[in-house]
Design an enzyme around this catalytic site. Structure first.
Site, short mmCIF file in Angstrom:
data_model
loop_
_atom_site.label_atom_id
_atom_site.label_comp_id
_atom_site.label_asym_id
_atom_site.label_seq_id
_atom_site.Cartn_x
_atom_site.Cartn_y
_atom_site.Cartn_z
N SER A 66 0.83 -1.21 0.00
CA SER A 66 0.00 0.00 0.00
C SER A 66 0.86 1.26 0.00
O SER A 66 0.38 2.34 -0.34
CB SER A 66 -0.90 0.04 1.23
N LEU B 226 -10.12 4.58 8.42
CA LEU B 226 -10.15 5.16 7.07
C LEU B 226 -11.25 6.21 6.92
O LEU B 226 -12.24 6.22 7.62
CB LEU B 226 -10.31 4.04 6.05
N ASP C 53 -8.08 4.37 -2.32
CA ASP C 53 -9.34 4.24 -3.06
C ASP C 53 -10.39 3.47 -2.26
O ASP C 53 -11.57 3.77 -2.32
CB ASP C 53 -9.14 3.66 -4.46
N HIS D 214 -2.07 -7.70 0.98
CA HIS D 214 -2.37 -6.53 1.81
C HIS D 214 -1.86 -6.75 3.23
O HIS D 214 -2.09 -7.79 3.84
CB HIS D 214 -3.88 -6.27 1.84
N SER E 5 -31.21 25.38 18.08
CA SER E 5 -31.53 24.51 19.21
C SER E 5 -30.40 24.47 20.23
O SER E 5 -30.63 24.40 21.43
CB SER E 5 -31.82 23.09 18.73
N GLU F 115 -22.35 15.16 10.92
CA GLU F 115 -21.69 15.22 12.22
C GLU F 115 -20.25 14.76 12.15
O GLU F 115 -19.42 15.19 12.95
CB GLU F 115 -22.47 14.40 13.25
N PHE G 274 -26.89 13.02 18.49
CA PHE G 274 -26.30 12.94 17.15
C PHE G 274 -24.77 12.99 17.18
O PHE G 274 -24.13 12.70 16.17
CB PHE G 274 -26.89 14.02 16.25
N GLN H 181 -34.27 11.30 19.58
CA GLN H 181 -33.61 12.58 19.87
C GLN H 181 -33.03 12.64 21.28
O GLN H 181 -32.48 13.66 21.67
CB GLN H 181 -34.61 13.74 19.71
#
Lengths: 601, 601
Positions: free
Chosen positions: A28, A113, A143, A249, A330, A351, A376, A412
């Site tokens: 790599s 990644l 990639d 790999h 908010s 996020e 979130f 929420q």
């Protein structure tokens, strides 16, 4: 000729390092060696002897597993000696399996990644809008990692913000860990996606040094668009045994000696990157606004106090910047936005990019606050995990915690955030119950190293502390004294605990009430004293039973324990009024008082 | 005329429901009412009286805040009565603020944006490759949520898998919560992105019923590509006071009576969706392969035992399916892939889509196992959180846990996963230490409701249990008896605890060793017995100190506590050999024995 020799040296050293380690990712690394050779020789403007130079370019290996190549490059520029190169992955070495900022030329840890490019967006935003310096941000991407949604968040934002100081070098070697990628060598498939997001794209043979030179030179001619250089490469390029073959790999080469010979043997070339220009970062004007102060007995949501305190802090400190995930009305980050529009960043509903932007900005020393609904922030948990490995100083605010939000329902409600953030290395977890406390904690976060998290509430709560009260991180407040039993809460449950103490007082039971506003680090001394002086502790938290305030208390008392009764949310809540849901979850005053009675002899 | 009347009814009922609730998102509902009216009248093939009908179409409101519209639609098809509609967001109502599967026609909870489309990919994959039924998956998306990277993961996968049974309806009302979206009404910007990912796109006026009809009919003519219908709409369409105006997100209308009049008043239309065809789902052939059995004393990594057990289980059970995030040669999910290629899904490096695919498949009753490095499951934490609210049955395997992985360094080490998964509602957290235990736990997970998580290790560990030993979820094993002190470990630290017991035995200290393979639920009885019969407990875990095995033990003993000494990873690790890192973290046999001596009188 020099560049091709340099590229071969980078390959040879990648092979040598991973062979010495007995593990790592040489193939790599070999695919991207030509890209790196040309970048180092004439394009990267970075003074390795002054890693903190404000005008330095930034180089992020988003494909962190190509660390052998990165370390080989550090050797080629003279930053690392050959003997250190061969300590790769050894116990105690700075040359870890994946790069981390224990090396001064590594801005952020990579290895998960799809994170390098979004962090690069944060750095590029800092360059354009905060530092206002002409540095470029170069990100080497694999990639395979283009499949991560976070990469597309970065593409969207960079295009929208016209970050032509951001250049992604995509090493399209077509082979992932287990097999071919989705798109193979179809560079146009990546190009179409990036162009759709407003990027300029250049498709090249990633082993043709002239094509690379042209592409880098072209990329440097900014035209208002970020640039993606799509380089078709071979994994393991240069060694026939492994080149463009699956199954190699993350493995050292089986025949390293022969491979090194095939690559032309050892070299000891040195390359000197272009020096950055001498320039100082922009500084924002400051004022003398003090922290907001609230009168005891008035009511305010802690999320609103956050916005007000942050806006005030931004006036006093020019290094404070803020960003939000499209919910600033908010979280009340909008108050900062309105007061300091130059230092506010709208990150939309993305996020991962929100956190990555903050990580990128703190690389350049900006004091970044990022906010959204606490629920979130879980979307970016891997980014927070990696930020800790990056030794990032990060301030996060999560609003609308717990069942106390009421009608919006469980999607929420953050009910796992205390557990998640406590389990971040070196983190600070704060949970205020009133506006004055919130203001002081926001100010403290600005000076706090590592990742600090502030949990705020949706509903208004009474101010119980005077404006000049101090709230050291790691402290707790005994808000009511009592010798029979101790009630421990924070945020909304602190107010419930106070009401419970009133109920108990009527029955002649003296309840001590502790405000555990600093959930991590926790005030062990105050808790132990309560354990010693009362019959036991009741903890109450608007959170699942695992990993939150209750277990923080148990941990503090583990070696010298007393009985602890814990109240937390056990069943999946629905919608309802806050009081109805607090009652149903049995974390309200009635439930706290009931548990307390069990402990009183 | 019927359709326009129906659309107005959906708007009126959205206004009425949110007005009754005093909160909610009427304007976000009104923009999509025309899309929904045409979908219900002639396109959606769903028998609401038989929500479990295998050939039913699926309808997911990815923009879950448009719940008033969804519930208004449920009323229009006769699934919900008007009086229930007006219980929207009330305590105890099934009509929660955001939709959840407490309603039988809701497949998954939404409300965290950007999740409906990836879940739809999972359902569409199930339709094509598992059920092999012609149902369609309709997903109503908001434009704001297109900023979420998870949406782009879904686009990539759906295009790659040629899911022409998946139709996204994007309600492009151009206004987010705080302001305009990135792309406004530029439908072509969304279309370019989706086309680049292999989608067919149709751009329409989302309030023109004929254009909607044509688009839906066109979408139903599958051509091997998923379809995205981009509908330009107005937020709050139909009521001049709010239509296409900022500042009205998430608020009931101020003048509901007038708005209802403007919309033409109350209606009580009923619409009958097309019936699905009568068809049964495909069933896979099964065999009689038993669980793999391992000889005591041999060595095997638990991640490899996972792959072997899962492949065997897949032979016995045709409902078992598996997927992986492009690391199947590390998690050994490749053993399942090779044995059952028809039931294996390569999700590439896109962990959010990985989890969402599993969630989608379990909606249709498939027993889905998803695997990747434990560290990278943190990328999908919000999806796991939402899966719990979806009442999903999900089996997750995270490999390469803890510092024991060695050379790859901290980015690849899960050190927060036990805390994160314990704090998921109703979850099961398992951590085996040998191959036979792993095999039994994999089989148990297949029958376990809720979200179960299996933490596996990279390195080979000795088999210590016979193949016929049983490992009930919620149990623990006393692997060595002793009356002086108790050592509690799991996975790699169980083996260290056994070595520590040997060290202590030489000193005449009798250490009981407990294998806490079920971290949640935890075996309180076994722990309490040890607490009663020995001088105290030492816990050791390859995890940060917060929220993991140690705090699980403290919680079990909270009400009747004994001294507990806890060992965990306190400092940020680097690279090194597993034994070096276990030693440095002080969670190895030496450290465990040392702590144990502190407890022995």
């Amino acid at each position: 000729m020099f560049r091709s020799e340099l590229a071969q040296q980078l390959r040879v050293d990648s092979v040598r390092a991973s062979t010495a380690a007995g593990s790592g990712h040489p193939t790599s690394s070999m695919s991207a060696a030509d890209l790196m050779a040309v970048l180092l020789d004439g394009h990267l403007r970075l003074d390795f002897s002054r890693p903190d130079h404000p005008a330095n370019d930034h180089l992020i290996f988003s494909k962190g597993h190509a660390s052998p190549l990165q370390y080989a490059a550090f050797k080629a520029v003279g930053a690392v000696e050959d003997d250190e190169l061969l300590t790769f992955r050894a116990f105690g070495s700075r040359l870890e399996g994946h790069p981390t900022p224990v090396l001064p030329w590594v801005d952020v840890a990579t290895g998960s990644l799809g994170q390098g490019l979004p962090v690069g967006v944060g750095l590029a935003l800092a360059g354009k809008r905060l530092d206002r310096l002409p540095y470029r941000v170069w990100v080497l991407c694999g990639d395979s990692e283009m499949a991560e949604g976070s990469v597309w968040e970065a593409l969207e934002h960079a295009g929208h913000e016209q970050l032509d100081n951001l250049i992604a070098l995509v090493d399209v070697n077509r082979l992932g860990q287990t097999g071919p990628t989705m798109h193979g060598w179809d560079l146009s498939s990546y190009a179409a996606r990036a162009q759709a997001a407003g990027w300029r794209t250049l498709e090249i043979d990633g082993h043709d040094l002239d094509e690379i030179e042209s592409a880098l030179a072209e990329a440097e001619r900014g035209d208002g668009r970020p640039v993606m250089i799509l380089a078709a490469t071979q994994k393991g390029k240069g060694v026939a045994e492994v080149a463009d073959k699956p199954g190699f790999h993350g493995k050292p080469l089986a025949h390293a000696e022969e491979a090194i010979a095939e690559l032309g043997g050892l070299r000891d070339l040195r390359v000197k990157p272009v020096a950055p220009e001498d320039a100082a970062p922009h500084a924002f004007d400051t004022g003398n606004t003090g922290l907001p102060a609230y009168e005891e007995g008035t009511e305010l949501a802690t999320r609103k106090a956050y916005g007000q305190a942050l806006a005030a802090l931004g006036d006093r400190r020019g290094d404070v910047v803020a960003m939000d995930g499209e919910v600033s009305n908010s979280t009340f980050a909008e108050l900062f936005r309105d007061a300091h529009p130059d230092r506010y960043f709208e990150m939309y509903i993305a996020e991962q990019q929100l956190i990555a932007a903050a990580v990128g900005m703190q690389v350049r020393g900006w004091c970044a606050f990022a906010s959204t609904f606490a629920a979130f922030l879980s979307r970016a948990y891997d980014f927070v995990r990696m930020a800790a490995i990056s030794r990032a100083d990060l301030r996060l605010m999560g609003s609308h915690a717990g069942v106390a939000i009421g009608e919006d329902g469980p999607s929420q409600m953050a009910l796992e955030d205390l557990a998640a953030f406590r389990a971040v290395h070196g983190s600070t977890v704060l949970y205020p119950c009133d506006a004055n406390q919130t203001a002081h904690l926001v100010a403290a976060m600005a000076d706090q190293p590592g990742i600090s998290y502030l949990r705020t509430s949706r509903g208004a709560m009474p101010v119980i502390y005077p404006p000049d009260e101090e709230f050291p991180i790691g402290g707790a407040k005994v808000v009511r004294d009592g010798a029979d039993v101790t009630l421990v809460g924070a945020g909304v449950t602190l107010h419930e605990a106070l009401k419970a103490a009133d109920l108990l007082a009527h029955e002649g039971i003296g309840a001590r009430v502790i405000d555990l506003y600093s959930v991590k680090p926790v005030d062990t001394a105050t808790l132990r004293q309560a354990a010693k002086e009362t019959a036991g502790l009741v903890t109450a938290e608007d959170h699942w039973p695992e990993g939150g305030l209750g277990e923080a208390v148990l941990s503090a008392l583990a070696e010298d324990p007393v009985p602890v009764r814990r109240l937390a949310v056990h069943e999946m809540p629905g919608s309802g009024k806050p009081a109805e849901l607090l009652g149903q979850a049995r974390i309200d005053a009635t439930a706290i008082a009931e548990k307390a009675r069990e402990l009183v002899p």
